[in-house]
Write an enzyme that holds these catalytic residues in place. Structure first.
Site, PDB file in Angstrom:
ATOM      1  N   TYR A   4       0.833  -1.200   0.000  1.00 33.68           N
ATOM      2  CA  TYR A   4       0.000   0.000   0.000  1.00 33.68           C
ATOM      3  C   TYR A   4       0.866   1.247   0.000  1.00 33.68           C
ATOM      4  CZ  TYR A   4      -4.325  -2.484   1.101  1.00 33.68           C
ATOM      5  OH  TYR A   4      -5.414  -3.295   1.067  1.00 33.68           O
ATOM      6  N   HIS A   5       0.392   2.213  -0.718  1.00 32.49           N
ATOM      7  CA  HIS A   5       1.015   3.527  -0.685  1.00 32.49           C
ATOM      8  C   HIS A   5       0.181   4.374   0.271  1.00 32.49           C
ATOM      9  CE1 HIS A   5       3.512   2.645  -4.172  1.00 32.49           C
ATOM     10  NE2 HIS A   5       2.445   2.074  -4.696  1.00 32.49           N
ATOM     11  N   ALA A   6       0.832   5.152   1.080  1.00 30.99           N
ATOM     12  CA  ALA A   6       0.100   5.983   2.043  1.00 30.99           C
ATOM     13  C   ALA A   6      -0.680   7.049   1.297  1.00 30.99           C
ATOM     14  CB  ALA A   6       1.072   6.621   3.017  1.00 30.99           C
TER      15      ALA A   6
END
Length: 180
Positions: free
Chosen positions: A113-115
């Site tokens: 996941y990318h923030a």
């Protein structure tokens, strides 16, 4: 993970075959998991939160993960891929049962996941940032990164963030005194 032994395809150049040979394929990932958990805070400060992402906590997430994992194994067992794969390294061919696959994912998997969304943009006062990327309640401050995206993008963030940056540059230029 699956380690490719060699790649043979008449339309690929020798250089491309050399680049791909010996690489690792990590095919399993769920973009929109169902499991959610609030982030509790023990006290104020950036290190006060204990984050538990709640991975594979719901039956749906576990079922989807196992189904995709098995589909990828079936795909890699078919030609022309099968003859080009040396062996599965992680979690390994001995991991077969649903519970074993889930356990391996939780123990050996990583987060992709990318923030995003920590400074989510929205049309009303619930959003930290307005549609002009201005931080509500703070004069002269805009946020121009993935944190303003209100929902997870179903792919790489490079394109959406680049587009956001171009849009922000346009907004900033238009807001300058004397701008047309």
């Amino acid at each position: 993970m699956t380690r490719l032994r060699r790649v043979h395809c008449s339309r690929w150049t020798r250089e491309l075959r050399d680049v791909l040979a010996g690489h690792t394929v990590q095919p399993v990932g769920q973009i929109r998991q169902c499991g959610r958990r609030p982030v509790p805070r023990r006290s104020r400060g950036p290190r006060a939160a204990e984050i538990d992402a709640n991975y594979l906590a719901t039956e749906h997430d576990r079922t989807v993960t196992v189904d995709v994992f098995r589909a990828i194994r079936r795909l890699f067992a078919t030609e022309p891929l099968a003859s080009r794969i040396e062996h599965e390294t992680v979690p390994g061919p001995s991991v077969q049962g649903d519970d074993e696959i889930i356990a391996a994912g939780l123990e050996q998997g990583t987060c992709g996941y990318h923030a995003i969304g920590t400074c989510a943009m929205g049309p009303n006062d619930d959003g930290v940032v307005d549609p002009q990327l201005r931080v509500r309640g703070v004069t002269g401050l805009r946020v121009v990164d993935a944190s303003v995206l209100p929902t997870m993008v179903g792919g790489n963030l490079n394109g959406p963030v680049s587009t956001l940056a171009w849009r922000a540059a346009d907004l900033i230029n238009r807001s300058r005194p004397g701008a047309k």
